[in-house]
Design a protein around this motif. Structure first.
Motif, PDB file in Angstrom:
ATOM      1  N   LYS A  79       0.818  -1.206   0.000  1.00 46.31           N
ATOM      2  CA  LYS A  79       0.000   0.000   0.000  1.00 46.31           C
ATOM      3  C   LYS A  79       0.857   1.264   0.000  1.00 46.31           C
ATOM      4  O   LYS A  79       0.492   2.278  -0.593  1.00 46.31           O
ATOM      5  CB  LYS A  79      -0.919  -0.014   1.232  1.00 46.31           C
ATOM      6  N   GLN A  80       2.021   1.198   0.655  1.00 49.96           N
ATOM      7  CA  GLN A  80       2.879   2.378   0.798  1.00 49.96           C
ATOM      8  C   GLN A  80       3.980   2.442  -0.270  1.00 49.96           C
ATOM      9  O   GLN A  80       4.876   3.281  -0.175  1.00 49.96           O
ATOM     10  CB  GLN A  80       3.535   2.363   2.189  1.00 49.96           C
ATOM     11  N   LYS A  82       4.021   3.504  -3.440  1.00 53.12           N
ATOM     12  CA  LYS A  82       4.104   4.792  -4.140  1.00 53.12           C
ATOM     13  C   LYS A  82       4.648   5.883  -3.228  1.00 53.12           C
ATOM     14  O   LYS A  82       5.523   6.664  -3.630  1.00 53.12           O
ATOM     15  CB  LYS A  82       2.724   5.194  -4.662  1.00 53.12           C
ATOM     16  N   LEU A  83       4.153   5.949  -2.003  1.00 53.20           N
ATOM     17  CA  LEU A  83       4.606   6.976  -1.073  1.00 53.20           C
ATOM     18  C   LEU A  83       6.101   6.835  -0.795  1.00 53.20           C
ATOM     19  O   LEU A  83       6.825   7.842  -0.732  1.00 53.20           O
ATOM     20  CB  LEU A  83       3.819   6.878   0.241  1.00 53.20           C
ATOM     21  N   ASN A 138     -11.087  20.074  -2.153  1.00 52.40           N
ATOM     22  CA  ASN A 138     -10.589  18.697  -2.045  1.00 52.40           C
ATOM     23  C   ASN A 138      -9.087  18.706  -1.747  1.00 52.40           C
ATOM     24  O   ASN A 138      -8.288  19.122  -2.589  1.00 52.40           O
ATOM     25  CB  ASN A 138     -10.863  17.928  -3.340  1.00 52.40           C
ATOM     26  N   SER A 140      -5.543  16.627  -0.410  1.00 56.03           N
ATOM     27  CA  SER A 140      -4.936  15.287  -0.416  1.00 56.03           C
ATOM     28  C   SER A 140      -4.487  14.875   0.977  1.00 56.03           C
ATOM     29  O   SER A 140      -3.961  15.690   1.738  1.00 56.03           O
ATOM     30  CB  SER A 140      -3.723  15.266  -1.349  1.00 56.03           C
ATOM     31  N   ASP A 141      -4.683  13.589   1.297  1.00 49.37           N
ATOM     32  CA  ASP A 141      -4.090  13.064   2.516  1.00 49.37           C
ATOM     33  C   ASP A 141      -2.744  12.436   2.159  1.00 49.37           C
ATOM     34  O   ASP A 141      -2.317  12.473   1.004  1.00 49.37           O
ATOM     35  CB  ASP A 141      -5.020  12.056   3.191  1.00 49.37           C
ATOM     36  N   GLU A 143      -1.728   9.384   1.895  1.00 49.04           N
ATOM     37  CA  GLU A 143      -1.755   8.216   1.015  1.00 49.04           C
ATOM     38  C   GLU A 143      -2.058   8.573  -0.442  1.00 49.04           C
ATOM     39  O   GLU A 143      -1.872   7.740  -1.326  1.00 49.04           O
ATOM     40  CB  GLU A 143      -2.791   7.206   1.521  1.00 49.04           C
ATOM     41  N   SER A 144      -2.537   9.784  -0.693  1.00 53.79           N
ATOM     42  CA  SER A 144      -2.897  10.160  -2.069  1.00 53.79           C
ATOM     43  C   SER A 144      -2.027  11.279  -2.626  1.00 53.79           C
ATOM     44  O   SER A 144      -2.429  12.003  -3.522  1.00 53.79           O
ATOM     45  CB  SER A 144      -4.374  10.575  -2.120  1.00 53.79           C
ATOM     46  N   THR A 146       0.522  13.086  -4.918  1.00 47.70           N
ATOM     47  CA  THR A 146       0.838  12.884  -6.331  1.00 47.70           C
ATOM     48  C   THR A 146       2.314  13.164  -6.612  1.00 47.70           C
ATOM     49  O   THR A 146       3.025  13.722  -5.767  1.00 47.70           O
ATOM     50  CB  THR A 146      -0.005  13.818  -7.211  1.00 47.70           C
ATOM     51  N   GLN A 149       2.984  16.947  -6.457  1.00 47.40           N
ATOM     52  CA  GLN A 149       3.031  17.449  -5.087  1.00 47.40           C
ATOM     53  C   GLN A 149       4.352  17.092  -4.417  1.00 47.40           C
ATOM     54  O   GLN A 149       4.993  17.933  -3.767  1.00 47.40           O
ATOM     55  CB  GLN A 149       1.861  16.873  -4.286  1.00 47.40           C
TER      56      GLN A 149
END
Length: 268
Positions: A79-80, A82-83, A138, A140-141, A143-144, A146, A149
């Motif tokens: 899940k992490q 990309k981050l 809107n 971003s948190d 987890e989202s 980009t 960003q």
């Protein structure tokens, strides 16, 4: 330098590394205010050593997140994933600028007038970022986040080599401009600081001259690093809780007032 001076500088480093008011800028000012009789190079070396304390604070506070991110780097299904890679990508600009401007950071940039100017400029930028972010619907948190960003925040971190800018201030502010919510921008900023702080510490301290200085003043370096660690933990906890409910405004006003006061004192 005395033990008391080393402790005070450590506390200043720990608090201002994470609270967005510029740790490097405050350390330069406190070296002058405390009457620390050191060369610019020796002062820079001690200040950089204090980062061991604040880096340790980050590693301990975010130990669970760091462990998850470290495993995710090699697992595309995580899940992490990309981050983790966004944090690596965002580290590159600061690493490049830090290498290119290292000599200036040790000498030319250690000016109280430059610190004051950047405190004021970034104070107004922080105020504007909050007003801009207020109108975004809107956000971003963590987890989202980009690519754009992350890259923008990475470029902002590179600016922090200039004393008075503030690494956390520049990165959190840029996160707000980029559409992230305040807590997400703060956590991304803290996680992003880990690799760049580690690299800067290693580059500066792992030399024969630096190690020789540290060995000859072990007590001063130890108490400074220890106080930076304790105050750093306190600052991380405080800022995450504070920014969950409040804006950056109070820090921006503090920066502007302090910068103006320094310039007035310098002129008189």
């Amino acid at each position: 330098m005395t033990v008391i001076q080393a402790i005070i500088l450590g506390i200043v480093q720990g608090l201002t590394e994470f609270i967005p008011v510029s740790s490097s800028g405050h350390l330069i000012l406190f070296h002058q205010w405390l009457g620390v009789n050191e060369t610019a190079q020796a002062s820079f070396l001690f200040d950089m050593a204090l980062n061991i304390g604040t880096l340790s604070a980050l590693l301990i506070y975010f130990r669970k997140e760091i462990f998850v991110l470290a495993k995710a780097v090699f697992n595309k299904q995580a899940k992490q994933y990309k981050l983790a890679w966004l944090l690596i990508m965002a580290t590159v600009p600061a690493a490049i600028f830090g290498y290119l401007l290292k000599d200036s950071a040790e000498s030319t940039f250690r000016s109280s007038s430059l610190v004051a100017t950047m405190l004021i400029i970034m104070g107004f930028v922080m105020l504007f970022s909050e007003r801009y972010a207020k109108h975004l619907k809107n956000k971003s948190d963590l987890e989202s986040v980009t690519n754009k960003q992350a890259l923008a925040i990475g470029l902002a971190q590179a600016m922090a080599i200039i004393p008075g800018v503030s690494r956390s201030g520049a990165t959190i502010t840029t996160g707000l401009f980029a559409g992230m919510d305040r807590v997400a921008a703060t956590r991304f900023s803290f996680l992003l600081g880990i690799p760049i702080m580690f690299g800067a510490i290693a580059d500066t301290l792992l030399t024969k001259s630096a190690l020789g200085t540290i060995n000859s003043q072990t007590t001063l370096f130890f108490v400074g690093i220890a106080s930076a660690f304790v105050s750093g933990i306190i600052a991380i906890k405080f800022l995450l809780k504070f920014l969950a409910r409040h804006t950056l405004d109070i820090f921006a006003y503090y920066r502007i007032l302090l910068g103006v006061a320094i310039l007035i004192i310098a002129m008189t």
